[in-house]
Design a protein around this motif. Structure first.
Motif, PDB file in Angstrom:
ATOM      1  N   ILE A 144       0.859  -1.186   0.000  1.00 14.29           N
ATOM      2  CA  ILE A 144       0.000   0.000   0.000  1.00 14.29           C
ATOM      3  C   ILE A 144       0.896   1.237   0.000  1.00 14.29           C
ATOM      4  CG2 ILE A 144      -1.871   1.199   1.260  1.00 14.29           C
ATOM      5  CD1 ILE A 144      -2.684  -1.676   0.770  1.00 14.29           C
ATOM      6  N   LYS A 145       0.680   2.145  -0.959  1.00 14.37           N
ATOM      7  CA  LYS A 145       1.537   3.336  -1.043  1.00 14.37           C
ATOM      8  C   LYS A 145       0.698   4.606  -1.121  1.00 14.37           C
ATOM      9  CE  LYS A 145       5.269   0.946  -3.406  1.00 14.37           C
ATOM     10  NZ  LYS A 145       6.302   0.955  -4.434  1.00 14.37           N
ATOM     11  N   ALA A 146       0.986   5.561  -0.237  1.00 17.76           N
ATOM     12  CA  ALA A 146       0.378   6.887  -0.373  1.00 17.76           C
ATOM     13  C   ALA A 146       0.882   7.470  -1.689  1.00 17.76           C
ATOM     14  CB  ALA A 146       0.791   7.773   0.794  1.00 17.76           C
ATOM     15  N   LYS A 153       8.029   7.433   4.277  1.00 15.89           N
ATOM     16  CA  LYS A 153       7.290   6.594   5.236  1.00 15.89           C
ATOM     17  C   LYS A 153       5.924   6.174   4.705  1.00 15.89           C
ATOM     18  CE  LYS A 153       9.668   8.313   9.290  1.00 15.89           C
ATOM     19  NZ  LYS A 153      10.152   9.691   9.086  1.00 15.89           N
ATOM     20  N   GLY A 154       5.615   6.484   3.447  1.00 11.43           N
ATOM     21  CA  GLY A 154       4.268   6.267   2.923  1.00 11.43           C
ATOM     22  C   GLY A 154       3.980   4.872   2.388  1.00 11.43           C
ATOM     23  N   VAL A 155       4.918   3.920   2.604  1.00 13.84           N
ATOM     24  CA  VAL A 155       4.737   2.579   2.022  1.00 13.84           C
ATOM     25  C   VAL A 155       4.562   1.535   3.122  1.00 13.84           C
ATOM     26  CG1 VAL A 155       5.874   0.777   0.652  1.00 13.84           C
ATOM     27  CG2 VAL A 155       6.112   3.186  -0.005  1.00 13.84           C
ATOM     28  N   THR A 156       3.537   0.687   2.977  1.00 10.95           N
ATOM     29  CA  THR A 156       3.371  -0.446   3.896  1.00 10.95           C
ATOM     30  C   THR A 156       3.388  -1.736   3.094  1.00 10.95           C
ATOM     31  OG1 THR A 156       1.946   0.869   5.312  1.00 10.95           O
ATOM     32  CG2 THR A 156       1.843  -1.508   5.632  1.00 10.95           C
ATOM     33  N   VAL A 157       4.295  -2.633   3.454  1.00 11.89           N
ATOM     34  CA  VAL A 157       4.272  -3.975   2.872  1.00 11.89           C
ATOM     35  C   VAL A 157       3.419  -4.811   3.826  1.00 11.89           C
ATOM     36  CG1 VAL A 157       5.665  -5.970   2.217  1.00 11.89           C
ATOM     37  CG2 VAL A 157       6.567  -3.659   1.857  1.00 11.89           C
ATOM     38  N   ALA A 158       2.173  -5.112   3.403  1.00  9.55           N
ATOM     39  CA  ALA A 158       1.230  -5.791   4.298  1.00  9.55           C
ATOM     40  C   ALA A 158       1.295  -7.297   4.082  1.00  9.55           C
ATOM     41  CB  ALA A 158      -0.179  -5.271   4.059  1.00  9.55           C
ATOM     42  N   ARG A 159       1.594  -8.007   5.189  1.00  6.46           N
ATOM     43  CA  ARG A 159       1.709  -9.467   5.070  1.00  6.46           C
ATOM     44  C   ARG A 159       0.429 -10.159   5.520  1.00  6.46           C
ATOM     45  NH1 ARG A 159       6.873 -10.518   3.444  1.00  6.46           N
ATOM     46  NH2 ARG A 159       8.164  -8.666   3.685  1.00  6.46           N
ATOM     47  N   ASP A 160      -0.500  -9.420   6.143  1.00  9.44           N
ATOM     48  CA  ASP A 160      -1.824  -9.965   6.433  1.00  9.44           C
ATOM     49  C   ASP A 160      -2.867  -8.892   6.134  1.00  9.44           C
ATOM     50  OD1 ASP A 160      -2.461  -8.453   9.034  1.00  9.44           O
ATOM     51  OD2 ASP A 160      -0.451  -9.283   9.376  1.00  9.44           O
ATOM     52  N   VAL A 176      -2.769  10.440   7.725  1.00 12.09           N
ATOM     53  CA  VAL A 176      -1.518  10.657   8.467  1.00 12.09           C
ATOM     54  C   VAL A 176      -0.444  11.322   7.596  1.00 12.09           C
ATOM     55  CG1 VAL A 176      -1.916   8.824  10.180  1.00 12.09           C
ATOM     56  CG2 VAL A 176      -0.679   8.284   8.094  1.00 12.09           C
ATOM     57  N   PHE A 177      -0.591  11.230   6.282  1.00 19.15           N
ATOM     58  CA  PHE A 177       0.353  11.953   5.402  1.00 19.15           C
ATOM     59  C   PHE A 177      -0.340  13.128   4.709  1.00 19.15           C
ATOM     60  CE2 PHE A 177       1.698   7.410   5.328  1.00 19.15           C
ATOM     61  CZ  PHE A 177       2.795   7.577   6.149  1.00 19.15           C
ATOM     62  N   GLY A 178      -1.427  13.626   5.289  1.00 18.41           N
ATOM     63  CA  GLY A 178      -2.153  14.766   4.721  1.00 18.41           C
ATOM     64  C   GLY A 178      -2.657  14.450   3.323  1.00 18.41           C
ATOM     65  N   ASP A 179      -2.570  15.446   2.443  1.00 18.36           N
ATOM     66  CA  ASP A 179      -3.092  15.296   1.077  1.00 18.36           C
ATOM     67  C   ASP A 179      -2.342  14.250   0.264  1.00 18.36           C
ATOM     68  OD1 ASP A 179      -5.113  17.000   1.367  1.00 18.36           O
ATOM     69  OD2 ASP A 179      -4.122  18.732   0.392  1.00 18.36           O
TER      70      ASP A 179
END
Ligand code: AMP
Ligand code: GLY
Length: 429
Positions: A144-146, A153-160, A176-179
């Motif tokens: 998931i990327k803003a 810090k806008g990237v989450t590698v989601a394992r579940d 959390v990262f505004g616009d």
């Protein structure tokens, strides 16, 4: 010649250090710079923020600056190059429009899809319910990327699935990262080894720099939350000469050409963050500037004078240039403050830099320091970048870690496994 570098981190110290080696350069200024830059024989820091364009222009006029080099992405995305060009100031870096390659992930992904540039499959969403359904259909792992800038810090590698849903809620609902989070890019997870390739571009021609590898997570073995980068080394053996060729032909040149076809001349550094999967390179992100801390590991290897390259990118004459390197490996280790990448304390006394730099193959770049009465104190999350080079990666790594042992500040932490992947590939562990 007088050169002004915009920025204040380890990347900017490394740039100033390299620029100062040019015979053409009499003085290298930085806004706002840092104590490491100020201590360079040719170095001088000037006050101001990196987006304080009016003040920067005043400095340029007063000091009669000949060339400006922009370090970070924020002023680029805010149009610093366009603004300085209005005043006729030669500036190295892409325009605000060209900076969209970094400032909008959806723009970069659409361009890659249209031009068959290898990257992870993806979809873009601006409403959370459709984003959640996409995650449910595609399953995990998923990324998931803003869409916009989020300070790395806008990237989450989601394992579940729960982590994917909470990332979407944080970015899209809680903002959390505004616009930057009004849109998200959801991407296929690529399983491979990362590498960075930076390239000079004058809008039509591309000249890649040596490969490098960053270490994003805060703890050894790539554990813990992501940071701005905890260390880097160059060259990165995961990038073989064949892969390098492919990166140039299938990624860098097509990207610059696609931009030019849209009427956008990309002049500056194009940084491709890559995942190498079974020797094949895929783009995971574009940045429009030098990498930090990759630059600190690349520039000590560079034999060529960097200043003519900046001019060539501005003038559109990059095709007349090649790059020469010393046949050495270089490693940089980030020393961070207690708590980083979360909230951290500042103002801790730093000792041992001079002892570390007694080794002629060691330079300690300042990333977050302040100076008072001749003493250095911590002033950021990433504080110092201890950099060393030698004939091979093993020696360079050992030399960098012996330099680290001489340095101290309360709460100092660093990764103990910088360059390990490279050493394993080379059979040097
Ligand atoms: P970025 O901020 O875009 O560099 O992403 C942060 C980190 O997330 C990268 O350094 C990768 O480790 C990871 N990452 C980003 N995109 C992907 C992807 N499509 N597949 C696997 N990992 C990814
Ligand atoms: N090293 C990661 C970056 O510069 O974005």
């Amino acid at each position: 010649m007088k050169v002004l570098v915009i920025g204040s981190g380890g990347r900017e110290h490394a740039l100033c250090w390299k620029i100062a080696q040019s015979r053409e350069v009499d003085c290298v200024y930085a806004v706002p710079g840092n104590p490491g830059i100020n201590r360079l024989e040719k170095g001088k820091c000037l006050p101001g923020g990196v987006k304080d364009f009016t003040l920067i222009i005043e400095h340029i006029k007063r000091e009669k600056i000949d060339l400006v080099v922009v370090g970070p992405e924020d002023p680029l995305a805010a149009g610093i190059v366009d603004e300085l060009n209005k005043y006729g100031v030669p500036t190295f870096g892409p325009s605000a429009e060209a900076s969209k390659l970094e400032a909008s992930k959806s723009f970069a992904k659409e361009l890659m899809r249209k031009h068959d540039i290898p990257t992870a499959k993806y979809a873009v969403f601006d409403d959370i319910e459709s984003a959640k359904s996409y995650v449910k259909i595609h399953g995990v792992p998923i990324v998931i990327k803003a869409d916009g800038l989020a300070g790395g810090k806008g990237v989450t590698v989601a394992r579940d699935e729960n982590s994917a849903i909470s990332a979407l809620e944080a970015v899209m609902t809680r903002k959390v990262f505004g616009d930057s989070g009004s849109k998200v890019v959801i991407e296929e997870f690529l399983n491979g080894e990362e590498a960075s390739i930076l390239a000079f571009s004058d809008g039509r021609n591309v000249l890649p720099l040596a490969s490098s590898q960053d270490h994003k997570p805060v703890f050894d073995e790539d554990k813990g939350p992501n940071t701005g980068g905890m260390g880097a080394y160059s060259p990165a053996p995961v990038v073989t000469p064949e892969t390098e060729e492919e990166i140039s032909n299938k990624i860098l040149t097509p990207t610059i050409t696609a931009m030019a076809e849209r009427g956008i001349l990309f002049r500056g550094i194009l940084y491709a963050g890559l995942m190498i999967v079974d020797s094949k390179p895929y783009v995971i992100e574009f940045n429009v500037r030098f990498g930090d801390p990759e630059t600190q590991a690349i520039l000590p290897r560079m034999k060529s004078d960097i200043v003519p390259l900046f001019w060539a990118c501005i003038d559109g004459t990059l095709d007349k240039f090649t790059l020469e390197y010393y046949d050495i490996a270089c490693v940089t280790i980030v020393l961070a403050s207690r708590g980083y990448p979360g909230s951290y304390e500042k103002g801790m006394l730093i000792t041992g830099i001079e002892e570390a730099e007694r080794d002629p193959n060691v330079v300690v770049f300042h990333a977050g320091t302040s100076e008072k009465d001749g003493k250095l104190y911590t002033n950021g999350g990433r504080v110092l970048n201890v950099t060393s080079w030698d004939t091979n990666l093993k020696r360079a790594t050992e030399r960098a870690y012996s330099a680290v042992e001489k340095i101290h500040f309360d709460g100092m932490h660093y990764r103990k496994d910088i360059a390990r992947k490279g050493l394993a590939k080379l059979g040097l562990l």
